[in-house]
Design an enzyme around this catalytic site. Structure first.
Site, PDB file in Angstrom:
ATOM      1  N   HIS A  60      80.955 -26.511  23.187  1.00  0.00           N
ATOM      2  CA  HIS A  60      80.322 -25.279  23.302  1.00  0.00           C
ATOM      3  C   HIS A  60      80.797 -24.248  24.423  1.00  0.00           C
ATOM      4  O   HIS A  60      81.295 -23.264  24.166  1.00  0.00           O
ATOM      5  CB  HIS A  60      78.812 -25.386  23.497  1.00  0.00           C
ATOM      6  CG  HIS A  60      78.169 -23.825  23.438  1.00  0.00           C
ATOM      7  ND1 HIS A  60      77.278 -23.463  22.241  1.00  0.00           N
ATOM      8  CD2 HIS A  60      78.014 -23.124  24.060  1.00  0.00           C
ATOM      9  CE1 HIS A  60      76.855 -22.329  22.479  1.00  0.00           C
ATOM     10  NE2 HIS A  60      77.186 -22.187  23.819  1.00  0.00           N
ATOM     11  N   GLU A  61      80.771 -25.001  25.617  1.00  0.00           N
ATOM     12  CA  GLU A  61      81.359 -24.283  26.745  1.00  0.00           C
ATOM     13  C   GLU A  61      82.678 -23.899  26.879  1.00  0.00           C
ATOM     14  O   GLU A  61      83.309 -22.841  27.168  1.00  0.00           O
ATOM     15  CB  GLU A  61      80.768 -24.738  28.134  1.00  0.00           C
ATOM     16  CG  GLU A  61      79.046 -24.899  28.375  1.00  0.00           C
ATOM     17  CD  GLU A  61      78.551 -23.256  27.872  1.00  0.00           C
ATOM     18  OE1 GLU A  61      78.953 -22.600  28.065  1.00  0.00           O
ATOM     19  OE2 GLU A  61      77.344 -23.595  27.657  1.00  0.00           O
ATOM     20  N   HIS A  93      83.786 -20.966  24.768  1.00  0.00           N
ATOM     21  CA  HIS A  93      83.726 -19.726  25.476  1.00  0.00           C
ATOM     22  C   HIS A  93      84.868 -19.632  26.318  1.00  0.00           C
ATOM     23  O   HIS A  93      85.618 -18.529  26.484  1.00  0.00           O
ATOM     24  CB  HIS A  93      82.334 -19.753  26.322  1.00  0.00           C
ATOM     25  CG  HIS A  93      81.126 -19.477  25.536  1.00  0.00           C
ATOM     26  ND1 HIS A  93      80.993 -18.529  24.829  1.00  0.00           N
ATOM     27  CD2 HIS A  93      79.835 -19.966  25.826  1.00  0.00           C
ATOM     28  CE1 HIS A  93      79.845 -18.222  24.438  1.00  0.00           C
ATOM     29  NE2 HIS A  93      78.898 -19.304  24.899  1.00  0.00           N
ATOM     30  N   HIS A 123      88.097 -18.326  24.749  1.00  0.00           N
ATOM     31  CA  HIS A 123      87.826 -17.076  24.483  1.00  0.00           C
ATOM     32  C   HIS A 123      88.274 -16.175  25.606  1.00  0.00           C
ATOM     33  O   HIS A 123      88.989 -15.221  25.633  1.00  0.00           O
ATOM     34  CB  HIS A 123      86.359 -16.510  24.211  1.00  0.00           C
ATOM     35  CG  HIS A 123      86.223 -15.258  23.498  1.00  0.00           C
ATOM     36  ND1 HIS A 123      85.043 -14.763  23.166  1.00  0.00           N
ATOM     37  CD2 HIS A 123      87.007 -14.311  23.010  1.00  0.00           C
ATOM     38  CE1 HIS A 123      84.837 -13.595  22.480  1.00  0.00           C
ATOM     39  NE2 HIS A 123      86.474 -13.339  22.409  1.00  0.00           N
TER      40      HIS A 123
END
Length: 685
Positions: A478-479, A482, A485
């Site tokens: 999940h991290e 990010h 991105h």
């Protein structure tokens, strides 16, 4: 010399953590604010006619060093804080808020921007420039540029109060979390808890110069206790302690702060012409209005609740077999784990040996390579803020290679990546991605970002590496979503770069990447026993894939409950005048409650996402983004999860940051708007 006010002489101008002293911060902020104000004054006092370049673009590139210093300070205040840093934060926050207000309420500056905005048709602006102009103008209006002088002063004071009270909220939660510990000498009281976790509890005791075992409210301690402890009274005791964080009437209680924060937000919204703070926030989100958010959450609630109720009935049956007539919230994790073991024949402890942290990191790096041609090389000469932190250079493979096969950093360097995985007393709970430096293009140079991932996984012991639960595996993915991105950002302006997107779009990349953890084809490449090298057996991999939706109804209701509570806090603040925080919380979460309410606990006083973080009137975005990520991954599933053409289109979405409307970006990638049905199909079949 103050290191924070200089151009850093470190590799890639990275943060010189080893040279920064606490006493550097306050004078550096004052000096850099002055320097940034001089840059603003140069724009305002420019005798030439205001243009896009000399006004809007110049503003976008102003204050770069101040941004870097702020990123360093506030990131450390979350990941490696101390009493001294927290005290500095109390001094620095109002200074920065005042500086920010001074810019946003600078009438001469706004008049120049407004002139460019009003005459934008005469400029030949590209899409990104148009977005920058629109966002800049709107940002000033939303910050009070159209208010009279008296109201500007009111708004400035509100903003400063909000900044300080938000900080205080987070500090209270941190202290409440750290202040509690449970010392146990009798190992029998910890029956059911796996040996690896007991070893962790014993290490915690040693650090405190105690015999036996010490339990804390830090997640790596709390979650296993609630999941495996057969001692129901102990589970109850620890759950009550966790539920009383900043809700005990003591020095670090947050109940009054919640009311103060919400009243300030409402005052801010009304001053700017909005009915509620949620209206103010949602104007700048994909969802646009509180009504749309509440309708969205209630639609999911209607569809998910029957599944959730069925799941809880299964847990009740297991609890009854143990003589428990009324199951409680503190029983949930324990019986959910029992049910999962019965249904899928595995538990987290059985899986952990197959997920050593370094192996999982290697897998996520490999996935980034397969999808986006990225490679990662550890650097030991780049300063770090703690010995546990590792730093990686990120390169784009296949371009800019030297004849000898080595990288040419001038051509294909993409980012610096800091990873910080283990809990410490000075680190707040949870996991997050952040940045120390944004990406932007200026004077023909593409200045690359410095990205950080911070988690709280079990530290390795002398005998065992850091082993992750499967949930922690998905947390890392999940991290890292990010982080991608941020690392792939490729925009001209720093304030449109990377994760600088609409808030209900920002979770798409993170939640999207989690999907790969459940794909057998991918799991087999890295789920290997740390001692034997044995690949996780097919039947276990199949069980993981099947278990993806285990307790999905319950988890969905829990998230909907948080989202509804958040939205009601930020639309019905007047109700809190005659209600306690606990009464308000119970009222607006009752539709999603599946267990008896405990009158001694409340989650709002430690709900840092909305009272300290940036999720005020935005918590719904987790479920909103799930619709996006389910729909996006469905596209991959239909065409192959490593499909290079679709990955290339998705890479464009990631690299575009906030340069386009998010729905337009999504449709360019997917070919259509996201469908709620994709989420419902994934969740409930």
């Amino acid at each position: 010399m103050n290191i924070l006010t200089e151009k850093f002489s470190t590799p890639y101008h990275s943060a010189p953590f080893n040279q920064i002293k606490n006493e550097d911060y306050l004078p550096a902020f004052k000096e850099l604010i002055q320097k940034s104000e001089e840059e603003i004054n140069a724009i305002v006092n420019n005798p030439e006619e205001p243009t896009f370049e000399n006004t809007v673009e110049a503003l976008a590139f102003s204050g770069e060093q101040l941004d870097v210093a702020s990123n360093i300070f506030f990131n450390l205040n979350s990941a490696e804080t101390s009493d001294e840093l927290q005290q500095i934060a109390q001094e620095v926050s109002p200074i920065l808020t005042e500086y920010s207000s001074k810019i946003s309420q600078n009438e001469a500056l706004f008049n120049k921007i407004k002139k460019v905005y009003d005459e934008k048709e005469k400029y030949n602006l590209n899409e990104e420039q148009q977005m920058l102009l629109n966002e800049t103008y709107k940002g000033f209006v939303r910050s009070g540029a159209l208010l009279n002088e008296e109201d500007k002063e009111k708004l400035k004071k509100i903003s400063m109060d909000l900044s300080l009270k938000s900080l205080q909220f987070g500090q209270n939660v941190l202290v409440s979390t750290n202040n509690y510990f449970k010392h146990i000498n009798n190992k029998e009281d910890l029956a059911g808890i796996p040996e690896a976790i007991l070893e962790q509890y014993a290490e915690e005791a040693k650090e405190r110069n105690l015999d036996g075992y010490v339990l804390t409210l830090q997640y790596p301690s709390y979650i296993p206790l609630m999941t495996y402890a057969e001692n129901r009274e102990l589970r109850k005791e620890i759950a009550l302690a966790n539920g009383k964080k900043s809700f005990d009437g003591g020095e670090f209680d947050n109940q009054n702060l919640i009311k103060e924060l919400l009243n300030l937000k409402q005052q801010k919204a009304e001053l700017l012409g909005y009915s509620t703070y949620a209206d103010y926030v949602l104007e700048e989100r994909m969802a646009k209005s509180p009504t749309k958010v509440i309708d969205f959450l209630n639609e999911l609630l209607t569809k998910a609740k029957p599944y959730a109720e069925k799941e809880i009935e299964e847990l009740k049956s297991l609890a009854k077999a143990d003589g428990i007539e009324e199951i409680q919230g503190y029983d949930h994790a324990f019986y959910a784990e029992k049910l999962r073991k019965a249904k899928y024949d595995f538990n987290d402890e059985e899986l952990k040996p197959y997920f050593p942290l370094e192996q999982v990191q290697e897998a996520v790096f490999g996935l980034a390579n397969q999808l986006f041609d990225l490679t990662f090389e550890e650097r030991n000469d780049i300063p770090k803020y703690h010995e546990d932190v590792k730093v990686y250079e990120v390169f784009e493979a296949g371009s800019g290679m030297m004849e000898d096969g080595s990288h040419n950093p001038e051509k294909n360097f993409k980012a610096l990546l800091y990873v910080d995985y283990f809990p410490r007393k000075g680190k707040r709970a949870g996991a997050w991605m952040t940045s120390y430096k944004n990406q932007y293009i200026k004077d023909g140079e593409n200045s690359r970002p410095h990205i950080s991932i911070v988690c709280n996984f079990n530290k390795p012991t002398k005998d065992t590496p850091s082993l992750l639960t499967f949930q922690e595996v998905t947390t890392l993915f999940h991290e890292f979503g990010h982080a991608l991105h941020g690392m792939l950002a490729n925009t001209q302006y720093p304030n449109l770069s990377g994760t600088s997107v609409k808030w209900d779009f920002v979770e798409l990349p993170s939640q999207f990447l989690e999907n790969f953890c459940y794909e057998p084809e991918f799991l087999k490449t890295f789920a290997k026993h740390y001692k034997t090298g044995e690949v996780l057996p097919d039947e276990k991999i199949e069980k993981i894939a099947q278990s993806k939706n285990f307790m999905e109804g319950y988890q969905t209701l829990r998230q909907i409950g948080f989202g509804l509570l958040d939205m009601n806090y930020h639309t019905k603040v007047e109700e809190l005048e005659n209600k306690s925080v606990k009464e308000f919380e119970d009222n607006y979460t009752k539709a999603t409650q599946l267990y008896p309410v405990n009158h001694e606990t409340a989650m709002s006083p430690s709900f840092s996402h909305i009272f300290q973080g940036g999720y005020s009137a935005g918590y719904y975005s987790y479920k909103w983004a799930e619709v996006l990520d389910a729909d996006a991954f469905q596209y991959f599933k239909e065409n192959g999860i490593f499909n290079s053409e679709i990955a290339a289109k998705y890479k464009v979405l990631l690299s575009s940051g906030g340069t386009k409307d998010p729905m337009e970006l999504y449709k360019n990638f997917r070919g259509s708007e996201p469908k709620v049905e994709s989420l419902l199909k994934r969740a409930f079949g």
